[in-house]
Motif scaffolding. Structure first.
Motif, PDB file in Angstrom:
ATOM      1  N   SER A   3      -5.238   0.731   5.818  1.00  0.00           N
ATOM      2  CA  SER A   3      -5.288  -0.602   5.207  1.00  0.00           C
ATOM      3  C   SER A   3      -6.381  -1.415   5.888  1.00  0.00           C
ATOM      4  O   SER A   3      -6.108  -2.222   6.773  1.00  0.00           O
ATOM      5  N   MET A  36      -2.612  -5.133   1.192  1.00  0.00           N
ATOM      6  CA  MET A  36      -2.430  -3.941   2.023  1.00  0.00           C
ATOM      7  C   MET A  36      -2.396  -4.250   3.517  1.00  0.00           C
ATOM      8  O   MET A  36      -1.955  -3.424   4.304  1.00  0.00           O
ATOM      9  N   ASN A  91       0.837  -1.200   0.000  1.00  0.00           N
ATOM     10  CA  ASN A  91       0.000   0.000   0.000  1.00  0.00           C
ATOM     11  C   ASN A  91       0.876   1.256   0.000  1.00  0.00           C
ATOM     12  O   ASN A  91       0.665   2.190  -0.778  1.00  0.00           O
TER      13      ASN A  91
END
Ligand code: FAD
Ligand code: SF4
Length: 547
Positions: free
Chosen positions: A377, A345, A188
């Protein structure tokens, strides 16, 4: 540096290094006071603000009892690395919400138990910017603090060492470095950095209050992404492990499962005498020479209002109708982007990379103040809420869920302005103690809405520049602060710049409620720094015990 920290706060070295996470001996042998002992200070709430105050004053030799309505957590037995199984961490007592833009409460907004909301916070710990302390003077909106950023600088640095905080050199606000080097970046964060670079937006890694490497007896982070469920590893900082052990070692008592119901007052002198509380079903009273409230932005004003008496018919400290007002919440839209490659993520602390380029007022824009953008996330349940909010159900929802590993997600924190009408009052409904619950009214202003729209565009641009083929946004809130703000006088706030109540000379408030503005920064570090400053002033006798 580490030796220096240890001389001030030994918490990390007081934790066991045998694979367990709790020093049971320290808890078992902690000093215990009787209700009729007049302790120097009783604190309501062992979260960000209350724990720092307890640790500082215990070290200074004060006789301190710190109460919390929730349990004294044991990460080994109480916490699970499971999104649904972390519900017990939250304050889920009823609260009534209202206003044009009501703020959902009751799930993960605030914590209950020793460590407070930081037990399940995300671990991101940026400082406020110097501009946050004078937004009224400089931008014509918000409020001015009774003191400036420079008064907090040394406290920020001290708390960053005690947590400790890891991150890259921070170029925004008051530029500064961090005690730990930045963590490796997950998928991410890599996409955030890539998209931002392509747009010419500066983004950096950190600051997270997560040990990067061993710290005392705390192990390093293992990047399993369960920070919001209570870090079973003890890598993520919360007062449960960063300040409470040292407080116990210096003679403080932590009295868990103790719900404070009202502040005791001497109606003749107007001084606080202790707190009424309920423990194991019994109503009790702890005598104290001084009381500090640190129960979070909803519960602190509620406790003041529930402490009404003949001398204070509208609630404690509420002579000028300031209690509960100027409660703030940050606008926190989240934008997710889909990538062909796997992102995964969840494999990192949720907030890892951010930009504060949009933090301050830009004269070219038609709104004041600004926003920060950070990685967030969401784990699968939260991700399902994100997708369902787009109207996807049934087969479409399942398809999005199956595709989870391909999504990256960014979140903004928008500086919503402090407005007098956004406030806590008491509802007719009562809780299991028979106390009126908090009623929280919230409405956004035009500036707030403009910030959210601008932040959403920036997040969409970053993810698209990084290569996303689809972006979806959910609008939500984060981080409540204010409700008993500090001000220069009693007509504009509840406490002065030392966190002392204007109305009651031996009553302090040392949690997020005292913040007059919130910036676009996550608030925990600032709450701790403000509490540490208030503690120093108490210790140095600026407002001594005889007050
Ligand atoms: C999901 C989530 C993620 C977050 N992520 C971040 C982040 O990444 N970075 C950041 O800076 N901030 C984050 N925050 C916010 C941060 O955790 C809070 O702002 C901060 O902990 C508030 O500190 P406080 O001292 O005001 O209250 P708290 O830390 O909530 O402590 C209050 C304590 O008081 C106790 N209490 C309340 N009323 C009573 C009573 N009547 N009697 C006895 N005890 C009482 C409660 O049980 C609680 O333990 C997050 C919050 C949440 C909910
Ligand atoms: S990612 Fe690191 S800090 Fe977060 S829960 Fe896992 S070990 Fe703890």
């Amino acid at each position: 540096m580490r030796a220096g920290v240890r001389t001030r706060n030994e918490s990390a070295w007081l934790l066991p290094n045998d694979g367990t996470r709790t020093n049971h001996r320290l808890r078992r042998d902690m000093r215990r006071f009787r209700d009729d002992d007049e302790v120097d200070l009783v604190i309501v709430g062992c979260g960000a603000g209350g724990s720092v105050l307890a640790q500082r004053l215990a070290r200074a030799g004060w006789r301190v009892v710190a109460m919390d309505a929730g349990p004294f957590w044991d990460p080994d037995t109480d916490w699970v690395s499971d999104e649904a199984g972390s519900h017990d961490l939250y304050w889920t007592d009823p609260r009534v919400i209202t206003g044009d833009d009501p703020v959902p409460l009751g799930s993960n907004n605030s914590g209950r138990g020793v460590g407070g909301s930081m037990v399940h916070y995300a671990g991101y710990t940026p400082r406020f910017h110097p501009s946050d302390f004078s937004t009224l003077r400089d931008d014509g909106v918000g409020a001015d603090w009774p003191f400036g950023y420079e008064e907090l600088r040394s406290y920020y640095a001290a708390i960053e060492q005690e947590l400790p905080v890891a991150g890259e050199y921070w170029p925004w606000g008051d530029p500064h470095g961090y005690p730990h080097r930045p963590h490796p970046v997950g998928g991410n964060g890599e996409l955030f950095l890539r998209g931002a670079e392509r747009l010419g937006i500066e983004a950096r890694v950190g600051p997270v209050a997560i040990a990067n490497g061993r710290f005392g007896n705390r192990p390093h982070c293992i990047y399993r992404g369960f920070c919001l469920q209570g870090c079973k590893v003890n890598a993520k900082a919360s007062p449960l492990i960063t300040h409470i052990p040292d407080a116990l070692a210096h003679g403080a008592e932590v009295r868990a499962d103790a719900m404070v119901t009202r502040v005791g007052m001497d109606e003749r002198t107007g001084r606080a005498t202790g707190v009424h509380y309920v423990r194991d079903g019994a109503s009790r009273f702890q005598r104290a020479a001084m009381v500090a409230i640190a129960g979070y932005s909803i519960e602190t004003p509620r406790l003041l209002l529930n402490s009404a008496s003949p001398r204070y018919p509208d609630g404690l400290c509420n002579e000028f109708d300031q209690v509960g007002r100027y409660l703030m919440v940050q606008g926190a839209p989240q934008t997710a982007g889909r990538f062909d490659a796997e992102v995964r993520m969840y494999k990192a602390p949720p907030p890892e990379v951010s930009t504060e380029e949009f933090y301050e007022t830009d004269p070219a824009k038609d709104y004041k103040r600004g926003f920060a953008v950070q990685t967030v996330s969401p784990l699968p349940i939260t991700w399902a809420e994100h997708v369902a909010a787009q109207g996807h159900w049934g087969r479409a929802l399942r398809d999005y869920m199956s595709d989870y590993v391909h999504w990256a997600c960014l979140g903004s924190l928008c500086e919503f302005l402090p407005l007098g009408g956004n406030r806590v009052t008491l509802a007719d409904e009562t809780d299991s103690y028979g106390l009126p619950v908090a009623r929280f009214a919230y409405s956004q202003c035009d500036n707030d809405r403009a910030l959210v729209t601008a932040a959403q565009h920036v997040m969409e641009d970053i993810l698209t520049a990084a290569g996303a083929d689809e972006v979806i946004t959910i609008r939500r809130y984060a981080h409540l602060v204010g409700g008993a703000r500090m001000a220069k006088d009693a007509r504009h706030g509840v406490v002065d710049g030392t966190c002392r109540a204007f109305a009651v000379p031996n009553l302090y408030i040392t949690d997020g409620s005292v913040l007059p503005t919130q910036g676009s920064a996550n608030p925990a570090l600032t709450i701790m720094a403000v509490a540490a400053r208030a503690a120093d002033q108490l210790i140095s006798g600026a407002r001594g015990r005889v007050g």
